[in-house]
Design an enzyme around this catalytic site. Structure first.
Site, PDB file in Angstrom:
ATOM      1  N   CYS A   1     -23.057  10.863  20.445  1.00  0.00           N
ATOM      2  CA  CYS A   1     -23.457  12.261  20.286  1.00  0.00           C
ATOM      3  C   CYS A   1     -24.427  12.359  19.108  1.00  0.00           C
ATOM      4  O   CYS A   1     -24.491  11.477  18.243  1.00  0.00           O
ATOM      5  CB  CYS A   1     -22.200  13.097  20.032  1.00  0.00           C
ATOM      6  SG  CYS A   1     -22.475  14.799  19.516  1.00  0.00           S
ATOM      7  N   HIS A   2     -25.195  13.461  19.065  1.00  0.00           N
ATOM      8  CA  HIS A   2     -26.125  13.652  17.951  1.00  0.00           C
ATOM      9  C   HIS A   2     -25.400  13.772  16.609  1.00  0.00           C
ATOM     10  O   HIS A   2     -25.997  13.504  15.561  1.00  0.00           O
ATOM     11  CB  HIS A   2     -27.003  14.882  18.195  1.00  0.00           C
ATOM     12  CG  HIS A   2     -28.228  14.571  19.004  1.00  0.00           C
ATOM     13  ND1 HIS A   2     -28.218  14.574  20.381  1.00  0.00           N
ATOM     14  CD2 HIS A   2     -29.483  14.212  18.639  1.00  0.00           C
ATOM     15  CE1 HIS A   2     -29.424  14.245  20.816  1.00  0.00           C
ATOM     16  NE2 HIS A   2     -30.208  14.011  19.793  1.00  0.00           N
ATOM     17  N   THR A   3     -24.128  14.165  16.622  1.00  0.00           N
ATOM     18  CA  THR A   3     -23.364  14.200  15.379  1.00  0.00           C
ATOM     19  C   THR A   3     -23.194  12.790  14.825  1.00  0.00           C
ATOM     20  O   THR A   3     -23.254  12.571  13.608  1.00  0.00           O
ATOM     21  CB  THR A   3     -21.996  14.853  15.606  1.00  0.00           C
ATOM     22  OG1 THR A   3     -22.185  16.181  16.107  1.00  0.00           O
ATOM     23  CG2 THR A   3     -21.197  14.921  14.315  1.00  0.00           C
TER      24      THR A   3
ATOM     25  N   HIS B   1     -16.958   9.642  18.122  1.00  0.00           N
ATOM     26  CA  HIS B   1     -15.915  10.652  18.343  1.00  0.00           C
ATOM     27  C   HIS B   1     -15.809  11.111  19.795  1.00  0.00           C
ATOM     28  O   HIS B   1     -14.970  11.948  20.113  1.00  0.00           O
ATOM     29  CB  HIS B   1     -16.146  11.858  17.434  1.00  0.00           C
ATOM     30  CG  HIS B   1     -17.406  12.614  17.703  1.00  0.00           C
ATOM     31  ND1 HIS B   1     -18.654  12.117  17.404  1.00  0.00           N
ATOM     32  CD2 HIS B   1     -17.617  13.828  18.261  1.00  0.00           C
ATOM     33  CE1 HIS B   1     -19.575  12.998  17.744  1.00  0.00           C
ATOM     34  NE2 HIS B   1     -18.975  14.042  18.272  1.00  0.00           N
ATOM     35  N   GLU B   2     -16.632  10.550  20.690  1.00  0.00           N
ATOM     36  CA  GLU B   2     -16.501  10.833  22.120  1.00  0.00           C
ATOM     37  C   GLU B   2     -15.983   9.580  22.805  1.00  0.00           C
ATOM     38  O   GLU B   2     -16.639   8.531  22.776  1.00  0.00           O
ATOM     39  CB  GLU B   2     -17.853  11.221  22.736  1.00  0.00           C
ATOM     40  CG  GLU B   2     -18.297  12.620  22.428  1.00  0.00           C
ATOM     41  CD  GLU B   2     -19.492  13.049  23.281  1.00  0.00           C
ATOM     42  OE1 GLU B   2     -19.791  14.247  23.300  1.00  0.00           O
ATOM     43  OE2 GLU B   2     -20.130  12.183  23.908  1.00  0.00           O
TER      44      GLU B   2
ATOM     45  N   CYS C   1      -1.999  20.931  15.950  1.00  0.00           N
ATOM     46  CA  CYS C   1      -0.621  20.522  15.681  1.00  0.00           C
ATOM     47  C   CYS C   1       0.375  21.338  16.483  1.00  0.00           C
ATOM     48  O   CYS C   1       1.481  20.889  16.771  1.00  0.00           O
ATOM     49  CB  CYS C   1      -0.311  20.623  14.188  1.00  0.00           C
ATOM     50  SG  CYS C   1      -0.090  22.324  13.572  1.00  0.00           S
TER      51      CYS C   1
ATOM     52  N   CYS D   1       1.316  25.328  13.132  1.00  0.00           N
ATOM     53  CA  CYS D   1       0.842  26.076  11.963  1.00  0.00           C
ATOM     54  C   CYS D   1       0.428  27.498  12.355  1.00  0.00           C
ATOM     55  O   CYS D   1       0.307  27.811  13.545  1.00  0.00           O
ATOM     56  CB  CYS D   1      -0.329  25.341  11.317  1.00  0.00           C
ATOM     57  SG  CYS D   1      -1.861  25.405  12.276  1.00  0.00           S
TER      58      CYS D   1
ATOM     59  N   CYS E   1      -2.558  27.459  14.792  1.00  0.00           N
ATOM     60  CA  CYS E   1      -2.300  27.002  16.157  1.00  0.00           C
ATOM     61  C   CYS E   1      -1.456  27.987  16.957  1.00  0.00           C
ATOM     62  O   CYS E   1      -1.553  28.028  18.189  1.00  0.00           O
ATOM     63  CB  CYS E   1      -1.610  25.638  16.128  1.00  0.00           C
ATOM     64  SG  CYS E   1      -2.686  24.276  15.630  1.00  0.00           S
TER      65      CYS E   1
ATOM     66  N   CYS F   1      -7.020  24.330  13.390  1.00  0.00           N
ATOM     67  CA  CYS F   1      -5.680  23.953  12.943  1.00  0.00           C
ATOM     68  C   CYS F   1      -5.698  23.894  11.427  1.00  0.00           C
ATOM     69  O   CYS F   1      -6.693  23.467  10.820  1.00  0.00           O
ATOM     70  CB  CYS F   1      -5.300  22.591  13.529  1.00  0.00           C
ATOM     71  SG  CYS F   1      -3.706  21.929  12.945  1.00  0.00           S
TER      72      CYS F   1
ATOM     73  N   ARG G   1      -7.994  20.398  11.586  1.00  0.00           N
ATOM     74  CA  ARG G   1      -9.290  20.919  12.023  1.00  0.00           C
ATOM     75  C   ARG G   1     -10.392  19.929  11.688  1.00  0.00           C
ATOM     76  O   ARG G   1     -10.224  19.026  10.876  1.00  0.00           O
ATOM     77  CB  ARG G   1      -9.584  22.254  11.337  1.00  0.00           C
ATOM     78  CG  ARG G   1      -9.828  22.110   9.846  1.00  0.00           C
ATOM     79  CD  ARG G   1     -10.298  23.414   9.220  1.00  0.00           C
ATOM     80  NE  ARG G   1      -9.276  24.439   9.229  1.00  0.00           N
ATOM     81  CZ  ARG G   1      -9.497  25.705   8.880  1.00  0.00           C
ATOM     82  NH1 ARG G   1     -10.708  26.083   8.506  1.00  0.00           N
ATOM     83  NH2 ARG G   1      -8.521  26.583   8.908  1.00  0.00           N
TER      84      ARG G   1
ATOM     85  N   CYS H   1     -16.305  15.997  23.091  1.00  0.00           N
ATOM     86  CA  CYS H   1     -17.172  16.806  22.240  1.00  0.00           C
ATOM     87  C   CYS H   1     -18.163  17.632  23.048  1.00  0.00           C
ATOM     88  O   CYS H   1     -17.973  18.813  23.262  1.00  0.00           O
ATOM     89  CB  CYS H   1     -17.918  15.923  21.230  1.00  0.00           C
ATOM     90  SG  CYS H   1     -19.064  16.836  20.152  1.00  0.00           S
TER      91      CYS H   1
ATOM     92  N   ARG I   1     -26.672  11.094  27.334  1.00  0.00           N
ATOM     93  CA  ARG I   1     -25.478  10.426  26.840  1.00  0.00           C
ATOM     94  C   ARG I   1     -25.541   8.981  27.283  1.00  0.00           C
ATOM     95  O   ARG I   1     -25.726   8.681  28.461  1.00  0.00           O
ATOM     96  CB  ARG I   1     -24.194  11.078  27.374  1.00  0.00           C
ATOM     97  CG  ARG I   1     -23.733  12.311  26.602  1.00  0.00           C
ATOM     98  CD  ARG I   1     -23.308  11.940  25.192  1.00  0.00           C
ATOM     99  NE  ARG I   1     -22.738  13.053  24.480  1.00  0.00           N
ATOM    100  CZ  ARG I   1     -23.449  13.943  23.776  1.00  0.00           C
ATOM    101  NH1 ARG I   1     -24.765  13.820  23.722  1.00  0.00           N
ATOM    102  NH2 ARG I   1     -22.861  14.925  23.142  1.00  0.00           N
TER     103      ARG I   1
END
Length: 418
Positions: free
Chosen positions: A86-88, A109-110, A139, A142, A145, A153, A157, A218, A413
């Site tokens: 991803c671009h992130t 993260h993907e 979670c 909390c 959530c 979260c 988060r 994502c 992708r």
């Protein structure tokens, strides 16, 4: 609210039977990727495996042999099968935000994978489960959530500054010499095995097509959710989408699924328009081809402005055009793009008195663990079409080539086979 999902059976229409065939082929792919997986051989032990480690801004990824510790309390260790870029990830690799830098580090993260083992207290997951890692955890207990008004979260988060595990503030990755390797966005998927907080692991249908499911970690979830949840696009409405990368195309797919009658794609690269048509876009605007501001052109096309605009470019000047392209009285702008600091909103407070509104979204406002499985079902049932998002596939060891494709704008992708 998620779109109601159609159901397929043996007596269904030809189109639905075709979907069943696609699911069957996805299951065959799943079997071929998981048949050698044996969690009993590794559970409770330190795992030695390969990972793509970055040791500084813009430095090439190094394929290193690393050690992955067993999961501690409320943690899960997973075998990564596929991961996408991803671009992130690209931004983190470049080190664009100095305060977020931490090296050596495992980005990514993907992904999609299998649970290898679970730590103490984890009851909703077990070895062998098919799962998606998510950067914005849930979670379930909390104050955040337990309310319907946010998908954040209190503890898990998204936090780009976080580089260690929540449990003890330490890393679960290390080199063969014992040097700690930092985590990334609650996930770290550029590795054969990863350890995550259980709040950041989502169980999915084992019959789902695993390659495509990685997109839900994502990009697709964020884009579709921007249309479904943040904007709440209504049937027959008009939508303008600024920036036709993966996020923008996913937002268009979400708007199409909701029955939007006019979806306008805005981008300076006309080469993206054909892909936009595949994702439901009906009209296009190239800012380079017009002599007036984009918002004026969109107002002319829609009789006053669109009902919703979704900004996916991460550019404040584009954001202003997106905001002004919506209809006064009720127009809504959703901010999806990531902006460099210290940029501020390009709006005067008095402009909000015209009835236009603006809001941001993280992960498309989906609550990851409780709502993402329904989105996965929507994708399996054809409500959301994931075809076309994965434009390239490469073996894991060619991750540097995959990043080059993204940097050059050649890949939407790129899926890595881990």
């Amino acid at each position: 609210m998620l779109t109601q999902l159609p159901r397929c059976s043996s007596n269904s229409s030809p189109a639905c039977v075709k979907l069943l065939g696609l699911a069957s082929r996805g299951l065959h792919d799943n079997v071929s990727r998981t048949k050698l997986f044996d969690p009993n051989a590794t559970s409770g032990n330190v795992i030695t495996c390969n990972a793509a480690v970055v040791r500084g801004p813009k430095q090439p990824f190094l394929m290193e042999t690393i050690r992955v510790d067993p999961p501690k309390k409320m943690e899960v260790r997973i075998k990564i099968l596929y991961t996408s870029i991803c671009h992130t990830d690209l931004s983190a690799w470049k080190g664009e935000n100095e305060a977020q830098r931490a090296y050596p580090r495992i980005l990514g993260h993907e992904a999609v994978g299998l649970v290898e083992s679970v730590g103490e207290g984890v009851t909703d997951l077990k070895a062998g489960d098919h799962v998606i890692p998510i950067f914005n955890g849930e979670c379930g207990q909390c104050p955040y959530c337990t309310t319907k008004t946010t998908n954040l979260c209190q503890t898990y988060r998204v936090n780009p500054f976080k580089s260690v595990m929540e449990n003890d503030g330490k890393c679960r990755f290390s080199t063969k010499d014992g040097e700690p390797i930092f985590h990334f966005l609650n996930t770290s998927t550029f590795t054969e095995y990863s350890v995550l907080d259980s709040a950041c692991v989502v169980k999915i249908d084992p019959n789902s097509p695993l390659k495509k499911m990685s997109l839900l970690s994502c990009g697709v979830s964020t884009g579709v959710g921007a249309a479904w949840n943040a904007a709440n696009v209504q049937a027959g409405s008009s939508v303008a989408i600024f920036g036709l990368g993966a996020l923008g195309l996913a937002a268009s797919e979400g708007a199409r699924a909701r029955g939007a009658s006019k979806i306008i794609g805005v981008d300076i690269n006309p080469g993206k328009f054909d892909k936009g048509k595949e994702m439901g876009m009906t009209h296009f605007v190239n800012p380079k081809d017009i002599s007036k501001p984009v918002h004026q052109r969109i107002r002319e096309m829609t009789g006053g402005g669109v009902d919703y605009s979704i900004e996916c470019a991460g550019n404040v000047e584009v954001l202003r055009e997106a905001f002004l392209s919506t209809h006064d009285g009720w127009g809504k702008t959703v901010v999806v793009g990531i902006y460099p600091t210290p940029k501020m909103l390009p709006l005067h407070p008095m402009e909000l008195f015209d009835g236009r509104s603006i809001s941001g979204t993280i992960f498309g406002d989906f609550k990851g663990k409780s709502q993402l499985p329904e989105l996965a079902k929507a994708c399996m049932n054809g409500v959301v079409n994931l075809d076309g998002f994965i434009t390239h596939e490469l073996p894991f060891e060619k991750i540097n080539e995959a990043f080059e494709l993204l940097c050059d704008g050649k890949a939407l992708r790129c899926l890595l086979h881990v």
